[in-house]
Design a protein around this motif. Sequence first.
Motif, PDB file in Angstrom:
ATOM      1  N   ALA A   1       0.861  -1.049  -0.192  1.00 39.64           N
ATOM      2  CA  ALA A   1       0.114  -0.168   0.051  1.00 39.64           C
ATOM      3  C   ALA A   1       0.803   1.391   0.366  1.00 39.64           C
ATOM      4  N   THR A   2       1.954   0.795   0.119  1.00 38.43           N
ATOM      5  CA  THR A   2       2.765   1.911   0.656  1.00 38.43           C
ATOM      6  C   THR A   2       4.089   2.138  -0.463  1.00 38.43           C
ATOM      7  N   PRO A   3       4.396   2.119  -1.385  1.00 36.78           N
ATOM      8  CA  PRO A   3       5.101   1.315  -2.424  1.00 36.78           C
ATOM      9  C   PRO A   3       6.629   2.645  -2.483  1.00 36.78           C
ATOM     10  N   GLU A   4       5.987   3.553  -1.832  1.00 39.61           N
ATOM     11  CA  GLU A   4       7.120   4.799  -1.774  1.00 39.61           C
ATOM     12  C   GLU A   4       7.643   5.005  -0.451  1.00 39.61           C
ATOM     13  N   GLN A   5       7.489   4.315   0.464  1.00 36.03           N
ATOM     14  CA  GLN A   5       8.055   4.168   1.994  1.00 36.03           C
ATOM     15  C   GLN A   5       9.259   4.625   1.807  1.00 36.03           C
ATOM     16  N   ALA A   6      10.196   3.378   1.016  1.00 32.12           N
ATOM     17  CA  ALA A   6      11.438   4.033   1.106  1.00 32.12           C
ATOM     18  C   ALA A   6      11.887   4.328   0.045  1.00 32.12           C
ATOM     19  N   GLY A   7      11.317   5.701   0.037  1.00 32.77           N
ATOM     20  CA  GLY A   7      11.790   6.357  -1.225  1.00 32.77           C
ATOM     21  C   GLY A   7      11.782   6.249  -2.813  1.00 32.77           C
ATOM     22  N   ASP A   8      12.314   7.506  -3.630  1.00 29.24           N
ATOM     23  CA  ASP A   8      12.313   6.775  -5.256  1.00 29.24           C
ATOM     24  C   ASP A   8      13.310   5.491  -5.038  1.00 29.24           C
ATOM     25  N   ALA A   9      13.956   5.420  -4.401  1.00 32.95           N
ATOM     26  CA  ALA A   9      14.995   4.729  -5.023  1.00 32.95           C
ATOM     27  C   ALA A   9      14.879   2.698  -4.217  1.00 32.95           C
ATOM     28  N   GLY A  10      13.811   3.263  -3.508  1.00 34.10           N
ATOM     29  CA  GLY A  10      12.859   2.136  -2.684  1.00 34.10           C
ATOM     30  C   GLY A  10      11.791   1.211  -3.575  1.00 34.10           C
ATOM     31  N   PHE A  11      10.999   2.553  -4.340  1.00 40.12           N
ATOM     32  CA  PHE A  11      10.256   2.548  -5.381  1.00 40.12           C
ATOM     33  C   PHE A  11      10.495   1.518  -6.470  1.00 40.12           C
ATOM     34  N   PHE A  12      11.573   2.356  -7.153  1.00 39.97           N
ATOM     35  CA  PHE A  12      12.653   1.863  -7.831  1.00 39.97           C
ATOM     36  C   PHE A  12      12.656   0.611  -8.450  1.00 39.97           C
ATOM     37  N   GLY A  13      13.500  -0.169  -6.566  1.00 40.08           N
ATOM     38  CA  GLY A  13      13.371  -1.218  -6.719  1.00 40.08           C
ATOM     39  C   GLY A  13      12.481  -2.212  -6.668  1.00 40.08           C
ATOM     40  N   GLN A  14      11.509  -2.162  -6.352  1.00 33.99           N
ATOM     41  CA  GLN A  14      10.434  -3.145  -6.233  1.00 33.99           C
ATOM     42  C   GLN A  14      10.411  -2.943  -8.177  1.00 33.99           C
ATOM     43  N   LEU A  15       9.731  -2.323  -9.478  1.00 33.91           N
ATOM     44  CA  LEU A  15       9.577  -1.518 -10.785  1.00 33.91           C
ATOM     45  C   LEU A  15      10.916  -2.509 -11.678  1.00 33.91           C
ATOM     46  N   ARG A  16      12.271  -2.244 -10.817  1.00 37.93           N
ATOM     47  CA  ARG A  16      13.266  -3.444 -11.534  1.00 37.93           C
ATOM     48  C   ARG A  16      12.771  -5.136 -11.419  1.00 37.93           C
ATOM     49  N   LEU A  17      12.383  -5.254  -9.738  1.00 38.94           N
ATOM     50  CA  LEU A  17      12.914  -6.508 -10.018  1.00 38.94           C
ATOM     51  C   LEU A  17      11.260  -6.836 -11.204  1.00 38.94           C
ATOM     52  N   LEU A  18      10.264  -6.044 -11.212  1.00 39.87           N
ATOM     53  CA  LEU A  18       8.908  -6.402 -12.457  1.00 39.87           C
ATOM     54  C   LEU A  18       9.397  -6.632 -13.252  1.00 39.87           C
TER      55      LEU A  18
END
Length: 975
Positions: free
Chosen positions: A310-327
């Motif tokens: 629910a909070t993809p940006e909780q770890a900042g935009d690097a964390g958010f990007f980290g999730q996108l790059r997994l996908l």
Amino acid sequence: MSPQFVPGQRWISDAEVELGLGTILQCDNRAVTVLFPSNGDTRVYSTRSAPLTRVMFSEGDVITHHEGWQLTVDDNKDLDGLTVYIGEDEHGEWRELPETQLSHELSFQGPRERLLTGQLDRNNHFYLRMLTRQQQAQQVADPLRGLRGPRVGLIPHQLYIAHEVGKRLSPRVLLADEVGLGKTIEAGMILHQQLLTGRAKRALILVPESLTHQWLVELLRRFGLPVTLIDEAYLKNTPLPFEDTQIALASIDWLANSPGHQLLAGEEAWDLLIIDEAHHLKWSPESSSTTYQCVEALAHQIPGLLLLTATPEQAGDAGFFGQLRLLDPQRYPSLEAFREEESHYRDIATILAQLEQGELPDADQQATLAPLLDSDTQALLTLLANPESDEEQKASARQQLMEQLIDRYGTGRVLFRNRRASVAGFPERLPHTYALPMPDLYDEALEHFAEPEHQDQAEILTGQTWPWPALTPERLFSQHLPEAERWWQLDPRVEWLQKTLKSAPQDKFLVICQHAETALELAEGLRVRSGLLAAVFHEDMALIERDRAAAWFADDEDGAQLLICSEIGSEGRNFQFAHHLVLFDLPPHPDLLEQRIGRLDRIGQQHTIEIHVPYLEDSAQSAWLEFCHAGLDQLRAPRPVGGPLFEQFEDDLEGWLNGELSGEEVLAELIPARQEAEDALEAGRHRLLELASHRPEVSESLVAQLEAEDADDSALQDYLERALDVYRLNNENLDEHTWHLRPSNETEGTLLTDVHIDYEEGSSGTFLRDKALVRDDLMYLTWEHPLVRNCMDAVTGSGRGNSCVALLKNKALPAGTLLLELLFVLEGAPQEGLDLPRHLPPQTLRLLLDANGNNLGPKVSFKGLSKQVVKMKKGMARQVVKLRQDSLRQLFDQAEQQAQAYLPSMIEQAQERMQNTLDPELTRLRALAKRNPAVREAEIEQLASLRERLGDALNHAQLRLDAARLLVSTSDDVR
Ligand SMILES: Nc1ncnc2c1ncn2[C@@H]1O[C@H](COP(=O)(O)OP(=O)(O)OP(=O)(O)O)[C@@H](O)[C@H]1O
């Protein structure tokens, strides 16, 4: 008259066709003995009533000698009661083949052979087979497939996502709806759909340990999925826990910290990986967490991936990007590229909004866009701008253009985020803050730990750097003055809580605090001070104890009035039956605060949510509350900019918490910054997300279709009634839409696989969604329920019902008129590495031939015809078959020929369907490859080659005869 048996003749058993071709060993007036060489069994029957049928072949039949050579029958002769077949072998030589030398492996499962040899099924079995095939073919092409089975309310944004993602091949998406909007339900619907359509066969689900049971319960209750929970108890008895598990559910931390099991999990062929609370996967360009690495390794191998947070940006935009790059590592190759791309979101969002309104971007906008666009996207824009394009072309170009803009230049098809603001029906949040006096002893402890030389100690104690430990003074006090009273004797929040609970004795309260010790001691304090018993939930308890505590709290009648949770209870749990939330302290991050509120503010909440925050005046607590409440406005509504602003203002904030900076100064900057950040997000990424995450026109139509189906369950009831009759499962109507089902000794076991039914007493089920939603004790019977699917599998997995002779009561036809009704199924040869059934669903072709071979099928429907059909006695039916052998054989041949004429168009349809699935993906990859060198050519080639091989396999698909019914017209009432 009893049949004339002669030793050496070949007969088959009507009751046990699977025994194959039998040989008469001996016979007298009383008994006949038959040997079945397929398994060496001998059977003795009464000569007068032996359930046996003589096997006779006719001209054109291909028969096999026990030594393996084959003969095409041309003629036969009788030798002392034994038949000798005469014809050409494979080399064109004329030979004789006595029936005694026939191979026993001749198959009698096919409808033609069965019908011609008098192996007849009952009419209701044939009827069920036809219905099943037709239903299957219909379902496979049905866009609602996989959406009607789950026991869920029809919530538009969820249906949109499930429909959009569930139909993809190996979907890889981030489900990031705001808290409580139903990500678990969306993931369950996607999984259900993937399993049902055969796109996925196995799934691995990794969630925080505290949520394993909740997931298990949701997956069973709402989706009836056969989940294996891999927990300690399971591991004790199962050294290879993932082997043979269809759906495995496990704690992500356990797996990440258990390299041996990680290896085992990696060796299995999963199709889909689901990760809940994905914001815990920490990533930065320099390093990543153990859980991230574990998921990264699995995500690399497993074709489908659903990340939930629910909070993809909780770890900042690097964390958010980290999730996108997994996908999609191809789509998101580097953080810099992602940041650069994001800077164009606002332009893209504006253009998308215009396209949605039916407008075209103006010349300036087109000029800004031009350098960004690929030639095919540009071509769509040109087509739209061309006054000569017709409306249909424009509508399709507009749709494609929007999809391309979102996919290639926006957030991609990988991210779905619905927000409360755009989902109707959520209750209000009402914050109440209570300023309480600071106890002197707390002041003393705080002053002590604020000294630079003591801050380390505070850090060890709370796991947080100064000044954050000051948010939980009870922890500092307990450490600093252990001899003094217990903290709950002097902390005014405890007295406040007692009074609040007393003032609303009927209401349930969820209390959340940061630390497990605080939760435990607070419960103790309440018990000692006022005799109040609270349920407690914290990380040091075993999972089962936590679930027990949650269940006690949930219990309506004898349940606890309050549940005290440490932070662990603030994630993922469903507590929406309560509407009072007490934030005994505030968590040290705005997204954690949102997670806490999300326990109550979720689908199903019926009341205004009362959020109570007792805090100590003039303290770090009051400053932090003001930052979150007055500054971020985080208590009244979810604020996605909370996380980034928290990072941006961290230094100022610490100054404020330490009393070095005035709150007014910080707020004066924070409030406009929030406004600005929200406006930017609104115009940029969020706008794009909103457009990509829910298309109301699509979901409205889905809801309308499902509602229409819900309103009429007659076809399903009719089907199920017939199937249960054939498979001997008793059913009794409890009311018009509710049945009680009770297995009997005769019920076929496979029918009950994955059906949660009481074998002794039976169980009830309803066809009504609304009833199923409030009555967990009832099965929810839909076309997708395992019982219905098992019935269908039982029908198509055997030959039962594939051959039948019946009477047709029709006065308009001369008595004795023959009609042959046939059902063909389109099938391809299975091939290694090609999941053909996925692309070649069981399309059917029905023919109804009159004696002259005219196909009446298009004029006379199966159901219409069946109304005039009545059963015929088996003896009489066999007689008819025998007498009309020759014309029947001819009709079968004609039917095969006619069916062939339909084959090309059926193959064409299958090709089209396959191309519609694979081509967009291929085009997308090719387009992405132009913009992004990380898309490997090999990957594109692989997909292109798959498409080619599938095309080839589909071209070789054949029509197989699946069922045949001979109808003999009569004007009498004979039965
Ligand atoms: N379509 C639905 N029908 C019935 N109940 C639903 C539906 N969707 C969600 N719910 C209920 O709403 C609650 C929230 O759903 P869910 O747990 O899937 O949300 P979430 O987005 O995963 O929450 P979180 O962000 O807290 O992890 C659950 O109790 C769930 O059972």
